[in-house]
Design an enzyme around this catalytic site. Structure first.
Site, PDB file in Angstrom:
ATOM      1  N   LYS A  68       6.549   2.095 -31.456  1.00 41.60           N
ATOM      2  CA  LYS A  68       5.631   3.199 -31.128  1.00 41.60           C
ATOM      3  C   LYS A  68       5.511   4.233 -32.258  1.00 41.60           C
ATOM      4  O   LYS A  68       4.464   4.853 -32.414  1.00 41.60           O
ATOM      5  CB  LYS A  68       6.050   3.873 -29.823  1.00 41.60           C
ATOM      6  CG  LYS A  68       5.739   3.021 -28.610  1.00 41.60           C
ATOM      7  CD  LYS A  68       6.050   3.720 -27.306  1.00 41.60           C
ATOM      8  CE  LYS A  68       5.772   2.785 -26.143  1.00 41.60           C
ATOM      9  NZ  LYS A  68       6.031   3.369 -24.841  1.00 41.60           N
ATOM     10  N   TYR A 122      10.489   0.780 -14.826  1.00 39.85           N
ATOM     11  CA  TYR A 122       9.710   0.125 -13.765  1.00 39.85           C
ATOM     12  C   TYR A 122      10.113  -1.320 -13.506  1.00 39.85           C
ATOM     13  O   TYR A 122       9.523  -1.995 -12.662  1.00 39.85           O
ATOM     14  CB  TYR A 122       8.208   0.257 -14.023  1.00 39.85           C
ATOM     15  CG  TYR A 122       7.653  -0.592 -15.146  1.00 39.85           C
ATOM     16  CD1 TYR A 122       7.716  -0.162 -16.458  1.00 39.85           C
ATOM     17  CD2 TYR A 122       7.036  -1.817 -14.880  1.00 39.85           C
ATOM     18  CE1 TYR A 122       7.198  -0.923 -17.497  1.00 39.85           C
ATOM     19  CE2 TYR A 122       6.509  -2.592 -15.900  1.00 39.85           C
ATOM     20  CZ  TYR A 122       6.592  -2.135 -17.209  1.00 39.85           C
ATOM     21  OH  TYR A 122       6.072  -2.892 -18.227  1.00 39.85           O
ATOM     22  N   ASN A 131       1.019   4.216 -28.165  1.00 33.21           N
ATOM     23  CA  ASN A 131       1.238   3.044 -27.303  1.00 33.21           C
ATOM     24  C   ASN A 131      -0.041   2.241 -27.115  1.00 33.21           C
ATOM     25  O   ASN A 131      -0.045   1.238 -26.403  1.00 33.21           O
ATOM     26  CB  ASN A 131       1.814   3.458 -25.942  1.00 33.21           C
ATOM     27  CG  ASN A 131       0.754   3.990 -25.013  1.00 33.21           C
ATOM     28  OD1 ASN A 131      -0.193   4.637 -25.453  1.00 33.21           O
ATOM     29  ND2 ASN A 131       0.892   3.726 -23.739  1.00 33.21           N
ATOM     30  N   SER A 173       7.165  -7.620 -20.288  1.00 32.26           N
ATOM     31  CA  SER A 173       6.056  -6.725 -19.944  1.00 32.26           C
ATOM     32  C   SER A 173       5.163  -7.278 -18.834  1.00 32.26           C
ATOM     33  O   SER A 173       4.875  -8.471 -18.783  1.00 32.26           O
ATOM     34  CB  SER A 173       5.206  -6.480 -21.183  1.00 32.26           C
ATOM     35  OG  SER A 173       4.055  -5.756 -20.812  1.00 32.26           O
ATOM     36  N   ALA A 189       9.473   7.317 -24.920  1.00 36.22           N
ATOM     37  CA  ALA A 189       8.926   7.660 -23.603  1.00 36.22           C
ATOM     38  C   ALA A 189       9.207   9.125 -23.283  1.00 36.22           C
ATOM     39  O   ALA A 189       8.370   9.819 -22.690  1.00 36.22           O
ATOM     40  CB  ALA A 189       9.532   6.752 -22.530  1.00 36.22           C
TER      41      ALA A 189
HETATM   42  P1  NAP Z   1      13.829   4.485 -26.689  1.00 36.97           P
HETATM   43  O1  NAP Z   1      12.854   5.114 -27.612  1.00 36.97           O
HETATM   44  O2  NAP Z   1      14.696   3.392 -27.177  1.00 36.97           O
HETATM   45  O3  NAP Z   1      14.775   5.688 -26.151  1.00 36.97           O
HETATM   46  C1  NAP Z   1      15.821   5.441 -25.258  1.00 36.97           C
HETATM   47  C2  NAP Z   1      16.492   6.771 -24.873  1.00 36.97           C
HETATM   48  O4  NAP Z   1      17.449   6.479 -23.868  1.00 36.97           O
HETATM   49  C3  NAP Z   1      17.238   7.455 -26.010  1.00 36.97           C
HETATM   50  O5  NAP Z   1      17.175   8.849 -25.821  1.00 36.97           O
HETATM   51  C4  NAP Z   1      18.660   6.931 -25.828  1.00 36.97           C
HETATM   52  O6  NAP Z   1      19.659   7.865 -26.253  1.00 36.97           O
HETATM   53  C5  NAP Z   1      18.757   6.839 -24.331  1.00 36.97           C
HETATM   54  N1  NAP Z   1      19.702   5.787 -23.945  1.00 36.97           N
HETATM   55  C6  NAP Z   1      19.628   4.461 -24.244  1.00 36.97           C
HETATM   56  N2  NAP Z   1      20.664   3.810 -23.699  1.00 36.97           N
HETATM   57  C7  NAP Z   1      21.429   4.739 -23.078  1.00 36.97           C
HETATM   58  C8  NAP Z   1      22.642   4.678 -22.334  1.00 36.97           C
HETATM   59  N3  NAP Z   1      23.267   3.518 -22.131  1.00 36.97           N
HETATM   60  N4  NAP Z   1      23.121   5.822 -21.837  1.00 36.97           N
HETATM   61  C9  NAP Z   1      22.504   6.995 -22.017  1.00 36.97           C
HETATM   62  N5  NAP Z   1      21.343   7.114 -22.724  1.00 36.97           N
HETATM   63  C10 NAP Z   1      20.817   5.990 -23.231  1.00 36.97           C
HETATM   64  O7  NAP Z   1      13.129   3.919 -25.390  1.00 36.97           O
HETATM   65  P2  NAP Z   1      11.782   4.455 -24.700  1.00 36.97           P
HETATM   66  O8  NAP Z   1      10.591   3.810 -25.295  1.00 36.97           O
HETATM   67  O9  NAP Z   1      11.838   5.934 -24.697  1.00 36.97           O
HETATM   68  O10 NAP Z   1      11.904   3.875 -23.219  1.00 36.97           O
HETATM   69  C11 NAP Z   1      12.807   4.427 -22.283  1.00 36.97           C
HETATM   70  C12 NAP Z   1      12.568   3.831 -20.915  1.00 36.97           C
HETATM   71  O11 NAP Z   1      11.286   4.207 -20.436  1.00 36.97           O
HETATM   72  C13 NAP Z   1      12.596   2.305 -20.923  1.00 36.97           C
HETATM   73  O12 NAP Z   1      13.402   1.851 -19.878  1.00 36.97           O
HETATM   74  C14 NAP Z   1      11.184   1.896 -20.671  1.00 36.97           C
HETATM   75  O13 NAP Z   1      11.099   0.707 -19.899  1.00 36.97           O
HETATM   76  C15 NAP Z   1      10.639   3.082 -19.876  1.00 36.97           C
HETATM   77  N6  NAP Z   1       9.177   3.163 -20.045  1.00 36.97           N
HETATM   78  C16 NAP Z   1       8.426   3.019 -18.944  1.00 36.97           C
HETATM   79  C17 NAP Z   1       7.047   3.060 -19.042  1.00 36.97           C
HETATM   80  C18 NAP Z   1       6.204   2.902 -17.804  1.00 36.97           C
HETATM   81  O14 NAP Z   1       5.006   2.633 -17.932  1.00 36.97           O
HETATM   82  N7  NAP Z   1       6.773   3.076 -16.628  1.00 36.97           N
HETATM   83  C19 NAP Z   1       6.427   3.278 -20.272  1.00 36.97           C
HETATM   84  C20 NAP Z   1       7.252   3.457 -21.393  1.00 36.97           C
HETATM   85  C21 NAP Z   1       8.631   3.381 -21.265  1.00 36.97           C
HETATM   86  P3  NAP Z   1      20.184   7.927 -27.761  1.00 36.97           P
HETATM   87  O15 NAP Z   1      19.253   8.869 -28.475  1.00 36.97           O
HETATM   88  O16 NAP Z   1      21.554   8.465 -27.641  1.00 36.97           O
HETATM   89  O17 NAP Z   1      20.131   6.525 -28.296  1.00 36.97           O
END
Ligand code: NAP
Length: 463
Positions: free
Chosen positions: A269, A412, A291, A220, A330
Site C-alpha cells: 500500500k 474480516y 489501496n 482475499s 489500515a
Molecule cells: P500492517 O500495515 O502490517 O500493520 C499491522 C499493525 O498491527 C501494526 O501496527 C503492527 O504493530 C500490529 N501488529 C501486528 N501483529 C501484531 C501482534 N501480534 N500484536 C500486536 N500488534 C500487532 O497491516 P494493515 O494493512 O494495517 O492491516 C491490519 C489488519 O486490518 C489486517 O488484519 C487486515 O486484514 C485488516 N484490514 C481489513 C480491511 C477490511 O476491508 N476489512 C481492509 C484493510 C485491512 P507493529 O508496528 O508493532 O508491527
C-alpha cells in the site's frame, strides 16, 4: 454486435468519429444530444437556459434509458457519464470508448464551433476546470481510451474498429502475462480462465483484467465479489490475483496487459506510491497509502477507499473518544476517517514509536497497549491482524471492555472474530470488518467502473 458508446469532453470528436465507426460497421448512429432535441422539440441551450442543468440531466437520463441495447453506435453528451444511473445503463453489454484530446486541440475545435458555456470562466479556463472535474468519471467509464488530438475522424474511427477486433495488447504481452500468472500460486481452474482470456485463439479481445496485487493475497474475498458484480452488471471484465513479492513486477505486467484497475493489499500500500503517475489529493496523499489504482489513458492513479469503509459505519459517532489499536496501513486510513469525524483519537501500538509517527500526522494521542486502561473510550477500533489466523485471539481482556463501548474490528476473516464475539458477549455494540470491506469495495467498484452499487447488494455478494 455489442453497443459501442463514445463518451468524453466536448470537442473530442464524439459525433464525427461515431459516424465513421457506425458507417464502417454498418450500424446505426445515435447522438444523445440530437435525440434530446428531437424528443423535446427544443434546443439544448434553450433547455439549459430556461429550465436549468438539472432538468436537462433528467431528460438526458430518460433518453439514455431508452437507447437500443445493440447494433448501434451512441455518442453521449459530455456530462452524461457523471450520473451513475446513466453509467450503469450505458455499460450493460456495451463497449465504452473514451475520447480525449489535449486542451489546445479542444480549445481550437470549440472556438470554431461554439457551444453553450458550462461556467462563467473564459473558454480555456472552463475547459481545464471541467476536464479536471470530470476526469475521474471519464476514466471510470472508459473501456478503451483514444486520443484524438492529432488524428482525423477517419483515422480515429479505424483505430477504434481495429481495437474492437484485436484488443489493445500484443501476443507477446499476453504470453508474458500468462508466464507471470503461472509463476504465482494461482489455482489451476483460474489459470484455465486466464489462458482462455490471454492465449486461446478464440479469446474475446475486449474482455479486460482487474485484480488484487499483494503478497500473499490468496485469502482475499475481492475476486469472488468483483466477478459476481461483473456478471450482475454484464461487464466484460475478469478479476484475478496478481501475487508476487515485487510490486514493480506487478505494475509492469498490469500496464502491459492493459489492466483496468488493481486493488492493493499487504505489503504494497505504501511501496506502490512512487510507481504511480498521480495520487488522489484528499485520501491517498494524506493517508500515505493506496489501496486502489485506476489505469486509464496511459496513467495509473492511486486512491484510498479503506478510510471510506471505516468512516461510513461511524458517521453517528462524531466527536466520540476513540482508541485505535495498530499503526500500520489500515490504521492510517482509520486515523484519517476518525479524525475526519472530529473524534478524540488515541493510537496504541505494540511498537509505540510507530503510533507516535502516525499520531503526529493526524493530531492524535499515542501510546503502548498498556495505556488502554487510562482512556475509557466510547469506540475501540482494531487495526491489527490479531484475531486472524494464526493469531486467533482477541487483542483485549474482558475487563477492558464495557457495555457502553462500541467495538469495530477491521479484521474480516473470520467474519466473527474473537474480539467481536467477546464484545457481543459483554454487551458492547459491534461493527465487523465485513462492513469496512463492503464500504471500501463499493467505493473501489465506483472508481473502477462508475457504477454505484447499493451496499446491500455488495453485502449479499460477499462470499
Ligand atoms: P500492517 O500495515 O502490517 O500493520 C499491522 C499493525 O498491527 C501494526 O501496527 C503492527 O504493530 C500490529 N501488529 C501486528 N501483529 C501484531 C501482534 N501480534 N500484536 C500486536 N500488534 C500487532 O497491516 P494493515 O494493512 O494495517 O492491516 C491490519 C489488519 O486490518 C489486517 O488484519 C487486515 O486484514 C485488516 N484490514 C481489513 C480491511 C477490511 O476491508 N476489512 C481492509 C484493510 C485491512 P507493529 O508496528 O508493532 O508491527
Amino acid at each position: 454486435m455489442k453497443r459501442i458508446v463514445l463518451c468524453g469532453f466536448r470537442g473530442t470528436g464524439k459525433t464525427e468519429i461515431g459516424k465513421v465507426v457506425a458507417d464502417r460497421l454498418h450500424l446505426s448512429f445515435i447522438d444523445t444530444d440530437d435525440l434530446i432535441e428531437y424528443q423535446t422539440g427544443r434546443s439544448i441551450p434553450s433547455i439549459f437556459h430556461e429550465d436549468g442543468e438539472e432538468r436537462f440531466r433528467a431528460v438526458e437520463r430518460d433518453v439514455i434509458a431508452t437507447l437500443p441495447g445493440k447494433d448501434v453506435v451512441v455518442s453521449c453528451g459530455g456530462g452524461a457519464v457523471i450520473d451513475p444511473t446513466n453509467i450503469e445503463r450505458l455499460r450493460t453489454d456495451s463497449v465504452l470508448v473514451l475520447l480525449v484530446a489535449d486542451i489546445d486541440t479542444i480549445e481550437e475545435r470549440l472556438a470554431k464551433k461554439p457551444r453553450p458555456p458550462l461556467t462563467n470562466l473564459p473558454l480555456r479556463e472552463e475547459i481545464a476546470e471541467m476536464m479536471e472535474r470530470r476526469r475521474q468519471f471519464y476514466y471510470a467509464a472508459a473501456d478503451l481510451c483514444i486520443d484524438t488530438s492529432e488524428t482525423t475522424a477517419d483515422a480515429a474511427g479505424e483505430k477504434i474498429i481495429r481495437i474492437l477486433q484485436d484488443g489493445t495488447t500484443t501476443v507477446r504481452q499476453r504470453e508474458t502475462g500468462m508466464a507471470f500468472f503461472k509463476t504465482g500460486r494461482i489455482p489451476a481452474p483460474e489459470l484455465h480462465v486466464l489462458e482462455s482470456m490471454l492465449t486461446a485463439p478464440a479469446r474475446d479481445p475486449l474482455t479486460r483484467l482487474v485484480g488484487i496485487a499483494g503478497y500473499p493475497c490468496a485469502h482475499s474475498k475481492s475476486p469472488a465479489l468483483f466477478n459476481s458484480l461483473f456478471s450482475r452488471y454484464s461487464l466484460a471484465y475478469h478479476y484475478t490475483w496478481f501475487e508476487d513479492p515485487e510490486i514493480d513486477e506487478i505494475m509492469a505486467i498490469a500496464r502491459s496487459l492493459d489492466v483496468k484497475g488493481l486493488s492493493i493489499t499487504i505489503p504494497f500500500k505504501q511501496d506502490v506510491l512512487p510507481l504511480l503517475e498521480e495520487v488522489d489529493e484528499h485520501a491517498a496523499r494524506q493517508i500515505g497509502a493506496v489501496n486502489t489504482i485506476v489505469f486509464a489513458c496511459g496513467s495509473a492513479i492511486g486512491y484510498n477507499t479503506d478510510w471510506i469503509g471505516v468512516r461510513k459505519p461511524l458517521v453517528s459517532y462524531k466527536g466520540a473518544t476513540a482508541v485505535l489499536l495498530g499503526a500500520g496501513g489500515a490504521a492510517a486510513g482509520a486515523a484519517y476517517a476518525l479524525t475526519d469525524l472530529d473524534m478524540k483519537v488515541t493510537i496504541l501500538n505494540r511498537t509505540p514509536e510507530s503510533a507516535k509517527v502516525l499520531a503526529e500526522r493526524f493530531g492524535c494521542g499515542w501510546g503502548g497497549w498498556e495505556d488502554f486502561d487510562t482512556i475509557r473510550p466510547d469506540l475501540v477500533v482494531n487495526a491489527t491482524p490479531l484475531g486472524m489466523h494464526p493469531d486467533d485471539h482477541s487483542p483485549l481482556l474482558d475487563e477492558q471492555l464495557n457495555r457502553e463501548m462500541t467495538v469495530f474490528d477491521l479484521v474480516y476473516t473470520p467474519p466473527e472474530t474473537p474480539l467481536i464475539q467477546q464484545a457481543r458477549r459483554l454487551g458492547c455494540r459491534t461493527i465487523t470488518g465485513t462492513e469496512m470491506f463492503v464500504g471500501q469495495a463499493r467505493e473501489q467498484f465506483y472508481l473502477f467502473f462508475g457504477i454505484d452499487v447499493p451496499a446491500e447488494k455488495i453485502r449479499e455478494l460477499v462470499p
